[in-house]
Design an enzyme around this catalytic site. Sequence first.
Site, PDB file in Angstrom:
ATOM      1  N   TYR A 167       0.857  -1.188   0.000  1.00 18.33           N
ATOM      2  CA  TYR A 167       0.000   0.000   0.000  1.00 18.33           C
ATOM      3  C   TYR A 167       0.890   1.234   0.000  1.00 18.33           C
ATOM      4  O   TYR A 167       1.872   1.319   0.746  1.00 18.33           O
ATOM      5  CB  TYR A 167      -0.888   0.016   1.253  1.00 18.33           C
ATOM      6  CG  TYR A 167      -1.711   1.283   1.371  1.00 18.33           C
ATOM      7  CD1 TYR A 167      -3.037   1.314   0.926  1.00 18.33           C
ATOM      8  CD2 TYR A 167      -1.160   2.456   1.896  1.00 18.33           C
ATOM      9  CE1 TYR A 167      -3.779   2.485   1.010  1.00 18.33           C
ATOM     10  CE2 TYR A 167      -1.903   3.621   1.977  1.00 18.33           C
ATOM     11  CZ  TYR A 167      -3.203   3.632   1.533  1.00 18.33           C
ATOM     12  OH  TYR A 167      -3.926   4.778   1.604  1.00 18.33           O
ATOM     13  N   GLU A 178      -3.857   7.517  -3.744  1.00 20.85           N
ATOM     14  CA  GLU A 178      -3.659   6.221  -3.105  1.00 20.85           C
ATOM     15  C   GLU A 178      -3.422   5.137  -4.153  1.00 20.85           C
ATOM     16  O   GLU A 178      -4.145   5.071  -5.142  1.00 20.85           O
ATOM     17  CB  GLU A 178      -4.936   5.909  -2.313  1.00 20.85           C
ATOM     18  CG  GLU A 178      -4.881   4.690  -1.456  1.00 20.85           C
ATOM     19  CD  GLU A 178      -6.223   4.438  -0.778  1.00 20.85           C
ATOM     20  OE1 GLU A 178      -6.292   4.581   0.449  1.00 20.85           O
ATOM     21  OE2 GLU A 178      -7.193   4.092  -1.470  1.00 20.85           O
TER      22      GLU A 178
END
Length: 385
Positions: free
Chosen positions: A105, A193
């Site tokens: 991530y 993101e």
Amino acid sequence: MNIHEFQAKELLKRYNIPVPDYFVIRDLDALKDIDLDEAVVKIQVHAGGRGKAGGVKFAKSKAEIKDVTKRLLGMKIVNNQTGPQGVVANAVILSKPVDIHKEFYLGAIIDRDQKRMSLIASTEGGMDIEEVAQKHPEKILVLPIGMGGKLRMYQIVAFNKFMGFKADVAKQATKLVQNLAKAFYELDASILEINPLVLTPSNHLVALDAKFAIDDNALFRHPGILEMRDPDQYSKAENAAFENDLSYVSLEGNIGCMVNGAGLAMATMDIIQHEGGKPANFLDVGGSATKERIAFGFEMILSDPNVKGILVNIFGGIVSCRMIAEGIIHVVKERKIKIPVVVRLEGTHVKEGEKLLEDSGLEIIAAVDLLDAAKKIVSQVQEVI
Ligand code: GDP
Ligand code: MN
């Protein structure tokens, strides 16, 4: 403002962040121009959790691509990110499948607690980052992003170590994370993101998914991003508000709120909630509320069928309460509004405004202050339902 994954990936490409090749498909006809023997078909909606909702599918042949695309185009998903009305996919992407060795991530946010931009990285990619933050906070690294979207070398070293990136992968990761921070800063993002960022078996880092939101107040600096706005992903009221420069967010409750000023609007929602009611929306008609904006605000509130009562809370700092009262009387008459309307006015010409409301002969309920207003609208609405 949010944009779609494929649009976010266009932005990432501009910043030299590697993404898989993809094609955007809006109708089945477009498939005939595409030469792919397998693809990951992904619905394009302004919400994450698409995989879990069945909106991300592997297709292993041309026939399967067609079949899956047919099923996913027009698909509606409803989850905690979409609100109860859900969102519909008017487009899908066919993404060239990437082999995954490990998922990570990587993201950046405006960190309101720390009053700065923060980079967030985790070795646990592909899943809900909020869940990782709760259950395994030690698996998340948060680093401040400096002015101009710059990261210090020692931060990058710490990042690579934390993620376990070595040698050539660390080299790729260094460029990637620098570019991400730069893109976040330069594009006035509120969220950028990549989840998952994947490492392939041949040791390449690729952004498999992308999410991007931009600060609405910075849109004037990015006309190209403004053009990416997809009205199909917003409610009718949200679009109307956007076109008329009002901030409107629809919520699940039944008390419509019309307020001037974002802070006052939030306080109004809080106090309604405190009194046991549920706001149907956030609406800031702006510091310079006019008769027209009041009328327009009412239209938006009334476009929500759940609304059982309206609370108008206007502070006349620049605006005159007399003018606001005239605006309210006009709409209530014109629209023959039958649901209870509670009005709290304060500030310039408040006495004249209140008198106009009182003399109007309409059933507009006056409130002396914000708490009184909240109490009155909550009890009125409870009587109606
Ligand atoms: P989201 O569910 O909305 O976050 O959609 P994603 O684009 O992140 O896809 C969900 C999951 O599908 C990812 O976390 C991956 O595990 C998987 N996935 C997506 N694209 C690919 C791909 O090209 N190859 C492989 N092996 N898995 C993929
Ligand atoms: Mn994802």
